[in-house]
Design a protein around this motif. Structure first.
Motif, PDB file in Angstrom:
ATOM      1  N   GLY A 102      -0.999  -2.757  -5.588  1.00 58.09           N
ATOM      2  CA  GLY A 102      -0.116  -3.809  -5.126  1.00 58.09           C
ATOM      3  C   GLY A 102      -0.204  -4.000  -3.630  1.00 58.09           C
ATOM      4  O   GLY A 102      -0.975  -3.315  -2.942  1.00 58.09           O
ATOM      5  N   ILE A 104       2.479  -4.749  -0.237  1.00 55.09           N
ATOM      6  CA  ILE A 104       3.827  -4.911   0.312  1.00 55.09           C
ATOM      7  C   ILE A 104       3.705  -5.330   1.772  1.00 55.09           C
ATOM      8  O   ILE A 104       3.180  -4.567   2.591  1.00 55.09           O
ATOM      9  CB  ILE A 104       4.629  -3.599   0.220  1.00 55.09           C
ATOM     10  CG1 ILE A 104       4.693  -3.092  -1.225  1.00 55.09           C
ATOM     11  CG2 ILE A 104       6.042  -3.806   0.778  1.00 55.09           C
ATOM     12  CD1 ILE A 104       5.342  -1.727  -1.375  1.00 55.09           C
ATOM     13  N   GLU A 112      13.564  -5.808  -0.837  1.00 59.93           N
ATOM     14  CA  GLU A 112      12.268  -6.236  -1.394  1.00 59.93           C
ATOM     15  C   GLU A 112      11.321  -5.047  -1.531  1.00 59.93           C
ATOM     16  O   GLU A 112      10.645  -4.894  -2.549  1.00 59.93           O
ATOM     17  CB  GLU A 112      11.640  -7.297  -0.479  1.00 59.93           C
ATOM     18  CG  GLU A 112      12.294  -8.671  -0.560  1.00 59.93           C
ATOM     19  CD  GLU A 112      11.709  -9.623   0.479  1.00 59.93           C
ATOM     20  OE1 GLU A 112      11.163 -10.662   0.076  1.00 59.93           O
ATOM     21  OE2 GLU A 112      11.805  -9.323   1.685  1.00 59.93           O
ATOM     22  N   ARG A 115      12.439  -2.890  -4.425  1.00 60.24           N
ATOM     23  CA  ARG A 115      12.071  -3.525  -5.690  1.00 60.24           C
ATOM     24  C   ARG A 115      10.567  -3.377  -5.955  1.00 60.24           C
ATOM     25  O   ARG A 115      10.138  -3.092  -7.080  1.00 60.24           O
ATOM     26  CB  ARG A 115      12.457  -5.001  -5.663  1.00 60.24           C
ATOM     27  CG  ARG A 115      12.281  -5.717  -7.002  1.00 60.24           C
ATOM     28  CD  ARG A 115      12.967  -7.060  -7.021  1.00 60.24           C
ATOM     29  NE  ARG A 115      12.436  -7.988  -6.016  1.00 60.24           N
ATOM     30  CZ  ARG A 115      13.077  -8.372  -4.939  1.00 60.24           C
ATOM     31  NH1 ARG A 115      14.294  -7.915  -4.691  1.00 60.24           N
ATOM     32  NH2 ARG A 115      12.532  -9.224  -4.093  1.00 60.24           N
ATOM     33  N   ALA A 116       9.759  -3.543  -4.897  1.00 62.74           N
ATOM     34  CA  ALA A 116       8.300  -3.422  -5.032  1.00 62.74           C
ATOM     35  C   ALA A 116       7.925  -2.014  -5.480  1.00 62.74           C
ATOM     36  O   ALA A 116       7.121  -1.836  -6.409  1.00 62.74           O
ATOM     37  CB  ALA A 116       7.627  -3.757  -3.706  1.00 62.74           C
ATOM     38  N   GLN A 119       8.697  -1.425  -9.130  1.00 64.62           N
ATOM     39  CA  GLN A 119       7.696  -2.014 -10.032  1.00 64.62           C
ATOM     40  C   GLN A 119       6.424  -1.179 -10.058  1.00 64.62           C
ATOM     41  O   GLN A 119       5.840  -0.946 -11.126  1.00 64.62           O
ATOM     42  CB  GLN A 119       7.359  -3.445  -9.576  1.00 64.62           C
ATOM     43  CG  GLN A 119       8.399  -4.471  -9.970  1.00 64.62           C
ATOM     44  CD  GLN A 119       7.932  -5.895  -9.709  1.00 64.62           C
ATOM     45  OE1 GLN A 119       8.712  -6.738  -9.293  1.00 64.62           O
ATOM     46  NE2 GLN A 119       6.666  -6.166  -9.952  1.00 64.62           N
ATOM     47  N   LEU A 120       5.993  -0.721  -8.896  1.00 66.94           N
ATOM     48  CA  LEU A 120       4.772   0.077  -8.816  1.00 66.94           C
ATOM     49  C   LEU A 120       4.914   1.380  -9.598  1.00 66.94           C
ATOM     50  O   LEU A 120       3.976   1.826 -10.270  1.00 66.94           O
ATOM     51  CB  LEU A 120       4.433   0.367  -7.350  1.00 66.94           C
ATOM     52  CG  LEU A 120       3.974  -0.852  -6.536  1.00 66.94           C
ATOM     53  CD1 LEU A 120       4.075  -0.573  -5.041  1.00 66.94           C
ATOM     54  CD2 LEU A 120       2.546  -1.250  -6.907  1.00 66.94           C
ATOM     55  N   GLU A 124       3.320  -1.323 -12.809  1.00 63.07           N
ATOM     56  CA  GLU A 124       3.055  -2.755 -12.671  1.00 63.07           C
ATOM     57  C   GLU A 124       2.376  -3.037 -11.334  1.00 63.07           C
ATOM     58  O   GLU A 124       2.513  -2.278 -10.380  1.00 63.07           O
ATOM     59  CB  GLU A 124       4.373  -3.540 -12.754  1.00 63.07           C
ATOM     60  CG  GLU A 124       5.107  -3.367 -14.074  1.00 63.07           C
ATOM     61  CD  GLU A 124       6.484  -4.023 -14.053  1.00 63.07           C
ATOM     62  OE1 GLU A 124       6.768  -4.784 -13.107  1.00 63.07           O
ATOM     63  OE2 GLU A 124       7.271  -3.747 -14.976  1.00 63.07           O
ATOM     64  N   TYR A 126       2.245  -5.147  -7.965  1.00 64.00           N
ATOM     65  CA  TYR A 126       3.223  -5.912  -7.190  1.00 64.00           C
ATOM     66  C   TYR A 126       2.543  -6.715  -6.093  1.00 64.00           C
ATOM     67  O   TYR A 126       1.810  -6.175  -5.257  1.00 64.00           O
ATOM     68  CB  TYR A 126       4.273  -5.004  -6.548  1.00 64.00           C
ATOM     69  CG  TYR A 126       5.245  -5.811  -5.706  1.00 64.00           C
ATOM     70  CD1 TYR A 126       6.327  -6.453  -6.295  1.00 64.00           C
ATOM     71  CD2 TYR A 126       5.046  -5.987  -4.329  1.00 64.00           C
ATOM     72  CE1 TYR A 126       7.196  -7.239  -5.545  1.00 64.00           C
ATOM     73  CE2 TYR A 126       5.906  -6.772  -3.572  1.00 64.00           C
ATOM     74  CZ  TYR A 126       6.977  -7.392  -4.186  1.00 64.00           C
ATOM     75  OH  TYR A 126       7.821  -8.181  -3.445  1.00 64.00           O
ATOM     76  N   ASP A 129       5.981 -13.000  -4.314  1.00 64.60           N
ATOM     77  CA  ASP A 129       5.901 -14.317  -4.956  1.00 64.60           C
ATOM     78  C   ASP A 129       5.289 -15.378  -4.051  1.00 64.60           C
ATOM     79  O   ASP A 129       4.669 -16.326  -4.538  1.00 64.60           O
ATOM     80  CB  ASP A 129       7.306 -14.778  -5.389  1.00 64.60           C
ATOM     81  CG  ASP A 129       7.871 -13.901  -6.495  1.00 64.60           C
ATOM     82  OD1 ASP A 129       7.067 -13.263  -7.207  1.00 64.60           O
ATOM     83  OD2 ASP A 129       9.102 -13.844  -6.630  1.00 64.60           O
TER      84      ASP A 129
END
Length: 218
Positions: A102, A104, A112, A115-116, A119-120, A124, A126, A129
């Motif tokens: 991902g 960041i 943020e 949240r990142a 998810q990682l 997932e 990241y 958006d």
């Protein structure tokens, strides 16, 4: 047991910010910090069980995507997310193609980033958006990245040193192996990259946006 994180960034204030984010997670966190690429490489070697590495793209000892390429080759089981002040979409796309989990941006808020990381940790990918990867993949660059990912860790190190302009004798000295072995590695690297010479290999590497004045870290 808690979770283990490696925070690799040369700015103490930003490492502190990431430490706060990771410390706010529900599980107890062990946080290993690194201020340059050598420390980052040692940290991930010492903690192969790490749940996540947060890696700055431009630390002392490495440049651009080079550090990511080397760490991914040596430690494919540790998820690595890029943290960077640059939000250049093509670079983000190349980082993901090289195996990053991902991206960041350093401009992200505390929430943020939290949240990142969440998810990682779920496995997932990241990407913020507001960063669109649509149309950011160049066919030639994608093919080159696929070739780089077929290199062994030692071949990746040799490629790194070719990028720095080192001769076989110098590479052999730095890696502590024979010049004959280096010649075999160079031949294998050129074959896997689909080029005929060291010069062509360096030219191809430049397409990744790697700063060849600094080159790969070894």
């Amino acid at each position: 047991m808690g979770q283990t994180f490696i925070v690799a960034d040369d700015h103490p204030l930003f490492r502190g910010a990431l430490r706060e984010v990771l410390g706010s997670l529900p599980e107890e966190a062990t946080i290993v910090e690194a201020a340059d690429f050598d420390e980052a490489a040692k940290a991930i070697a010492d903690h192969p069980e790490a749940d996540l590495m947060l890696l700055d793209l431009n630390m002392p000892g490495t440049s651009g995507l080079s550090g990511l390429a080397l760490l991914r080759a040596e430690h494919p089981s540790v998820p690595i997310a890029i943290v960077s002040a640059s939000e250049d979409a093509p670079i983000v796309a190349r980082a993901l193609d090289l195996g990053a989990s991902g991206f960041i941006p350093k401009s992200a808020s505390f929430d943020e980033m939290r949240r990142a990381v969440g998810q990682l940790l779920l496995g997932e990918v990241y990407v913020p958006d507001d960063i669109s990867l649509e149309g950011q993949r160049d066919v030639e660059v994608t093919e080159l990245i696929q070739r780089i990912r077929t290199l062994t860790p030692q071949q990746t190190r040799v490629l790194a040193m070719l990028g720095r302009g080192l001769l076989n004798k110098q590479i052999a000295y730095e890696l502590g192996i024979s010049e004959a072995t280096i010649k075999a590695h160079v031949s294998a690297v050129l074959l896997k990259l689909g080029v005929d010479s060291r010069t062509q290999a360096v030219i191809r590497l430049s397409k990744l946006g790697i700063d060849l004045e600094r080159g790969f870290a070894a």
